[in-house]
Scaffold this motif. Sequence first.
Motif, short mmCIF file in Angstrom:
data_model
loop_
_atom_site.label_atom_id
_atom_site.label_comp_id
_atom_site.label_asym_id
_atom_site.label_seq_id
_atom_site.Cartn_x
_atom_site.Cartn_y
_atom_site.Cartn_z
N ARG A 287 31.70 -63.21 12.47
CA ARG A 287 32.33 -62.01 11.92
C ARG A 287 32.58 -61.04 13.06
O ARG A 287 31.94 -61.12 14.10
CB ARG A 287 31.42 -61.36 10.87
N PRO A 288 33.52 -60.09 12.88
CA PRO A 288 33.78 -59.13 13.97
C PRO A 288 32.57 -58.25 14.23
O PRO A 288 31.82 -57.90 13.31
CB PRO A 288 34.96 -58.30 13.43
N ARG A 289 32.39 -57.90 15.48
CA ARG A 289 31.29 -57.01 15.85
C ARG A 289 31.60 -55.58 15.41
O ARG A 289 32.74 -55.17 15.38
CB ARG A 289 31.08 -57.03 17.37
N LYS A 290 30.54 -54.87 15.12
CA LYS A 290 30.71 -53.47 14.72
C LYS A 290 31.15 -52.65 15.92
O LYS A 290 30.62 -52.79 17.01
CB LYS A 290 29.39 -52.92 14.16
N LEU A 291 32.16 -51.81 15.70
CA LEU A 291 32.68 -50.97 16.78
C LEU A 291 31.76 -49.78 17.05
O LEU A 291 31.15 -49.24 16.13
CB LEU A 291 34.07 -50.44 16.42
N HIS A 292 31.71 -49.39 18.31
CA HIS A 292 30.98 -48.18 18.69
C HIS A 292 31.93 -47.30 19.50
O HIS A 292 32.40 -47.71 20.57
CB HIS A 292 29.74 -48.54 19.53
N LEU A 293 32.22 -46.13 18.97
CA LEU A 293 33.14 -45.19 19.64
C LEU A 293 32.46 -43.84 19.76
O LEU A 293 31.94 -43.32 18.78
CB LEU A 293 34.44 -45.05 18.84
N ASP A 294 32.49 -43.29 20.95
CA ASP A 294 31.96 -41.94 21.15
C ASP A 294 32.89 -40.93 20.47
O ASP A 294 34.12 -41.05 20.59
CB ASP A 294 31.86 -41.64 22.65
N PRO A 295 32.36 -39.95 19.75
CA PRO A 295 33.20 -38.97 19.05
C PRO A 295 34.15 -38.20 19.97
O PRO A 295 35.17 -37.69 19.51
CB PRO A 295 32.18 -38.01 18.42
N ALA B 179 40.29 -45.18 22.66
CA ALA B 179 40.00 -45.73 21.33
C ALA B 179 40.89 -46.92 21.03
O ALA B 179 40.42 -47.96 20.52
CB ALA B 179 40.18 -44.65 20.27
N PHE B 180 42.20 -46.81 21.36
CA PHE B 180 43.12 -47.93 21.16
C PHE B 180 42.65 -49.16 21.94
O PHE B 180 42.65 -50.28 21.42
CB PHE B 180 44.53 -47.55 21.62
N ALA B 181 42.27 -48.96 23.20
CA ALA B 181 41.83 -50.08 24.04
C ALA B 181 40.60 -50.76 23.45
O ALA B 181 40.52 -52.00 23.38
CB ALA B 181 41.53 -49.58 25.45
N THR B 182 39.64 -49.98 22.98
CA THR B 182 38.40 -50.54 22.41
C THR B 182 38.69 -51.30 21.11
O THR B 182 38.17 -52.40 20.89
CB THR B 182 37.39 -49.40 22.13
N ILE B 183 39.53 -50.72 20.26
CA ILE B 183 39.87 -51.35 18.98
C ILE B 183 40.60 -52.67 19.21
O ILE B 183 40.28 -53.71 18.60
CB ILE B 183 40.73 -50.39 18.12
N LEU B 184 41.58 -52.67 20.09
CA LEU B 184 42.37 -53.88 20.35
C LEU B 184 41.53 -54.97 21.00
O LEU B 184 41.67 -56.15 20.68
CB LEU B 184 43.57 -53.54 21.22
N ARG B 185 40.65 -54.59 21.92
CA ARG B 185 39.77 -55.60 22.54
C ARG B 185 38.87 -56.24 21.49
O ARG B 185 38.60 -57.44 21.54
CB ARG B 185 38.92 -54.94 23.63
N SER B 186 38.38 -55.43 20.54
CA SER B 186 37.54 -55.95 19.47
C SER B 186 38.31 -56.97 18.62
O SER B 186 37.79 -58.04 18.30
CB SER B 186 37.05 -54.79 18.59
N GLY C 280 39.15 -47.85 8.42
CA GLY C 280 37.81 -47.28 8.38
C GLY C 280 36.89 -47.95 9.39
O GLY C 280 36.12 -47.27 10.09
N GLU C 281 36.97 -49.28 9.51
CA GLU C 281 36.17 -49.99 10.50
C GLU C 281 36.51 -49.54 11.91
O GLU C 281 35.63 -49.45 12.77
CB GLU C 281 36.40 -51.50 10.37
N PHE C 282 37.79 -49.25 12.14
CA PHE C 282 38.23 -48.82 13.48
C PHE C 282 37.83 -47.37 13.78
O PHE C 282 37.39 -47.06 14.89
CB PHE C 282 39.76 -48.92 13.60
N LEU C 283 38.02 -46.48 12.80
CA LEU C 283 37.98 -45.04 13.07
C LEU C 283 36.72 -44.32 12.58
O LEU C 283 36.36 -43.27 13.13
CB LEU C 283 39.22 -44.38 12.46
N LEU C 284 36.05 -44.83 11.55
CA LEU C 284 34.85 -44.14 11.06
C LEU C 284 33.72 -44.08 12.08
O LEU C 284 32.90 -43.15 12.03
CB LEU C 284 34.37 -44.78 9.76
#
Length: 286
Positions: free
Chosen positions: A15-23, A30-37, A228-232
């Motif tokens: 399953r996809p790994r949970k994303l971690h984004l600094d606020p 953010a785009f780079a992290t989401i697309l790499r995921s 939501g998975e990308f941005l929350l």
Amino acid sequence: RGFDLAAGLAPAARRPRKLHLDPSVTLDEAFATILRSCFLHLLQSRPAAEDGRNPEGVHQLRVSLRRLRSALDLMQSVGALSNLDALRSEAKWLAQELSAARDWDVFRLETLPTIAKACPAVAGFDALGRAAARGQSEAYRRAHHALDDRRCAVFLIGLGHWIETRGWRNDVAAEDLGQLAEPAVTFAQRILSEQYAKVLKRGRRFKSLTTLRLHKVRLATKRLRYLGEFLLPLYEDRKSTRRFSRRLADLQEELGAFNDMAVTASLLEGLDAEPGSAIAAAAIAG
């Protein structure tokens, strides 16, 4: 992967790994992290889908392609990007080539045995299962042909290059470049609010909606879940975001059941069934 090959084991379907984004992260980062995921999930799912022994392989590969398409749709919000349409088109093509295999997996491994167990007095489920196995086999041949196609390889290499070089920076118009340096959380609030409103609008008068309109509600809900998975994660691990995500997942599952009914009806209509399976098919349709 090497140990799996040596031991003759089916590759794992992750399953996809949970994303971690600094606020405080910028929209560009953010785009780079989401697309790499999305890309990592796609690459990890491909061996299991090619192997074919684990039905979760095709399922996770399709999920990865839907997540990727949602991420690419998300990027359209900053303006017209010249490479987006081509990437989205190739992702859609590959997903369509895999869809029949997933539909037959659900029918043969979940729908049919569940109803056969619940209706022991009804004859013909074995014959129906043999016909479904032939449909499943043909669908997997189509899926494997697409995965072996040079078009698939070119798509993956091009996508990886575009992500790692952040090709969207070259595509964004000069007047829109400033958006990429802005805080991603501001962008997230607008996008999530817009998609949430779209789900509510499509779900009006829910009980009277046709199958086609229910399908549109499901697609809008699915897109909101991926967004939501990308941005929350930008809102940190708040209780409210976790509750929202759980409820959204539950809603998507319920809507998925409606969709499975529609797909099952379609599969039964096109099934080259053996004599004596008509009553079993009617039980499933019912």
